[in-house]
Design an enzyme around this catalytic site. Structure first.
Site, PDB file in Angstrom:
ATOM      1  N   ASP A 164       0.772  -1.253   0.000  1.00 54.61           N
ATOM      2  CA  ASP A 164       0.000   0.000   0.000  1.00 54.61           C
ATOM      3  C   ASP A 164       0.805   1.307   0.000  1.00 54.61           C
ATOM      4  OD1 ASP A 164      -1.467  -2.153   0.900  1.00 54.61           O
ATOM      5  OD2 ASP A 164      -2.250  -1.152   2.668  1.00 54.61           O
ATOM      6  N   GLU A 174     -10.520  -2.352   4.531  1.00 60.62           N
ATOM      7  CA  GLU A 174      -9.176  -1.856   4.815  1.00 60.62           C
ATOM      8  C   GLU A 174      -9.020  -0.452   4.216  1.00 60.62           C
ATOM      9  OE1 GLU A 174      -6.442  -5.812   4.891  1.00 60.62           O
ATOM     10  OE2 GLU A 174      -6.788  -5.052   2.890  1.00 60.62           O
TER      11      GLU A 174
HETATM   12  C1  FRU Z   1      -3.908  -3.599   2.715  1.00 63.59           C
HETATM   13  C2  FRU Z   1      -3.284  -4.012   4.035  1.00 63.59           C
HETATM   14  C3  FRU Z   1      -3.647  -3.042   5.132  1.00 63.59           C
HETATM   15  C4  FRU Z   1      -2.521  -3.219   6.113  1.00 63.59           C
HETATM   16  C5  FRU Z   1      -1.353  -3.467   5.206  1.00 63.59           C
HETATM   17  C6  FRU Z   1      -0.335  -4.413   5.764  1.00 63.59           C
HETATM   18  O1  FRU Z   1      -3.243  -4.080   1.619  1.00 63.59           O
HETATM   19  O2  FRU Z   1      -3.693  -5.318   4.376  1.00 63.59           O
HETATM   20  O3  FRU Z   1      -4.916  -3.236   5.687  1.00 63.59           O
HETATM   21  O4  FRU Z   1      -2.332  -2.096   6.924  1.00 63.59           O
HETATM   22  O5  FRU Z   1      -1.873  -3.990   4.005  1.00 63.59           O
HETATM   23  O6  FRU Z   1       0.805  -4.430   4.959  1.00 63.59           O
END
Ligand code: FRU
Length: 524
Positions: free
Chosen positions: A55, A237
């Site tokens: 992300d 998320e």
């Molecule tokens: C989304 C996610 C988020 C989390 C991160 C962990 O892709 O699962 O919810 O903070 O990636 O790397």
């Protein structure tokens, strides 16, 4: 200088020339390696130099610099203990890699989150003259996770007083302890003018929670949204909540972005949004139906930049150009994953519904070689027709096309991008099903995951004129339909570059009124 010194000098000279020749050999080898290993490296999208990325995080603009932080695991090309990687750009196009900004600590890995400029120094970490940048992120505690505990995730903050170059974590983290939801993460903060407070939105398994604060350190729970709205095929998320002016009016509506995995429109990861009102306490959606920012399979965890100056006024979005269904096994070796192009979000009313449109930032013109746009004559297409590329590199290009259908729209029409081996991707519209299709069933290397191949769909009521803006970059394609009313972002791994572009029309003919092709320069 005596004889002894001369001898030393000769030995020194020999050593230097040996080192130089071996260095240049190493360089040649490195270049060769680069060519073979980096086959799928996009040339004008952000990628980490090496290792794993997911992300985008903490996107904030401050003093002429766009900061991009990102989920990063420097020790491997698969996901692991999360850090915040960091890059800076002054134009949203060229990026400079910076040292890692945040490392895991005793409270856990550093999961996704946001960053803001604390202009009024409400946190007290800086001064009014030197306002702090504040990063708000999730702590994910691997030991508690391993032990099967629930309070795995909590929210922490860190501040920077030197334009994001170094960060100090707050000494009494977490600022929001776990609330009993095992998935409790990805805080996104904005300054809310109306209530003169900070608002924070985070994801809690199947809903979002909204908080408020005067100082970014003490947070009060305000409300929840979403348990009974939108898509629920997976965990919620990376939310984002911000106002957007409705195009052509003085009205402002609030947009709530919620990423979801799995349960995206074509499987795996996807980005849904809701339009509604927000008073600093409660988000009320106009409709509980889900809309999607992008119908392709490779735009996830996207959120927007904070603190873009008012004079600029843009809400700029960036996503991770992959999908959890296969992100960790795609066939790149030195690094994994790229970001999408930065996109401006706007809100329009189309047939009485609000639609969030995405268009690539205008700064893309900085690397688009518009000196020599290749423009084909208007063409009547019936059956198949290969387009003259006039020598542009299709694999690193920007294509603007406009189609006009007669009253008898063809049953289907579209484009095929192909390499010398016949590997291809196909983008088409069916007037019968009223859908766009992106077909990567014959795209080349697909063996790494049985979830990768497929034909992705997007419902769309096309007009008699259809405009496409397409960006091709090595192993990715971003397709913006009708000024971003619909977007599809897809990755693929064709083993040779695309060299052939064919337009086809089944049924009645259609006219390709515009086809303008340009090369896009590398940003590295
Ligand atoms: C989304 C996610 C988020 C989390 C991160 C962990 O892709 O699962 O919810 O903070 O990636 O790397």
């Amino acid at each position: 200088m005596n004889l002894k010194h001369l001898n030393y000098f000769a030995v020194f000279f020999l050593l230097i020339s040996w080192a130089c020749s071996s260095n240049s050999k190493k360089q040649v080898i490195a270049e060769q390696d680069k060519a073979s290993i980096e086959q799928y490296r996009p040339q004008y999208h952000f990628t980490p130099d090496s290792a794993w990325m997911n992300d985008p995080n903490g996107m904030v603009y401050y003093e002429g610099e766009y900061h991009l932080f990102y989920q990063y695991y420097p020790d491997s090309t698969v996901w692991g203990p999360m850090h915040w990687g960091h890059a800076i750009s002054t134009d949203l196009v060229h990026w400079e890699h910076m040292p890692i900004a945040l490392y895991p600590d005793s409270l856990g890995y550093i999961f996704s989150g946001s960053a803001v400029v604390d202009w009024k120094n409400t946190s007290g970490f800086g001064t009014a003259e030197n306002p702090p940048l504040i990063a708000i992120f999730t702590y994910h505690n691997p030991e508690i996770a391993e032990a099967g505990g629930v309070d795995v995730e909590s929210q922490g903050i860190a501040y920077s007083l030197d334009k994001g170059r170094s960060w100090t974590k707050y000494d009494t983290n977490p600022v929001i302890p776990n609330d009993g939801n095992r998935d409790f993460r990805d805080p996104n903060v904005i300054w809310n003018e109306e209530i003169q407070k900070w608002n924070l939105v985070l994801s809690a398994h199947d809903h979002v929670q909204i908080y408020s604060s005067d100082n970014l350190k003490q947070w009060s729970y305000e409300s929840s949204f979403g348990a009974d709205a939108g898509a629920h095929g997976g965990v919620w998320e990376c939310p984002d909540l911000f106002p957007l002016q409705v195009e052509g009016t003085d009205d402002t509506k609030w947009v709530l972005i919620v990423n979801i995995n799995p349960g995206g429109p074509n499987g795996g990861s996807g980005t849904q949004y809701f339009i509604g009102d927000f008073d600093g306490h409660q988000f009320t959606a106009d409709s509980k139906e889900t809309s999607w920012i992008d119908y392709g399979r490779d735009n996830y965890a996207g959120v927007t930049w904070s603190d873009v100056p008012k004079e600029d006024g843009r809400r700029i979005f960036l996503g991770w150009m992959s999908n959890w269904d296969y992100a960790q096994v795609v066939p790149t070796e030195k690094w994994r994953s790229a970001m999408t192009l930065p996109r401006v979000l706007s809100l329009a009313k189309v047939n009485d519904n609000y639609v969030v449109k995405s268009t690539p930032v205008k700064e893309m013109d900085l690397i688009t070689d518009r000196k020599l746009p290749v423009q084909n004559e208007a063409l009547e297409i019936s059956g198949e027709r290969e387009l003259d590329l006039h020598g542009i590199n299709l694999n690193q290009s920007r294509l603007s096309l406009e189609f006009e259908t007669s009253e008898n729209a063809p049953e289907s029409f579209g484009l095929v991008f192909e390499n010398e081996l016949g590997e291809n991707v196909k983008f088409s519209y069916s007037s019968v099903d009223k859908q766009f299709y992106f077909d990567r069933n014959h795209s080349g290397d697909m063996g790494f995951s049985d979830k990768f191949a497929g034909i992705d769909k997007a419902s769309y009521e096309a007009y008699s004129q259809i405009k496409l803006e397409i960006f091709v970059d090595a192993a990715s394609m971003e397709i913006f339909v009708d000024d971003g009313e619909l977007v599809m972002t897809e990755i693929f791994f064709s083993t040779k570059p695309f060299t052939k572009l064919t337009v086809f029309s089944n049924g009645s003919p259609l006219t390709l009124t515009k086809s303008e092709f340009v090369d896009v320069n590398s940003i590295w």
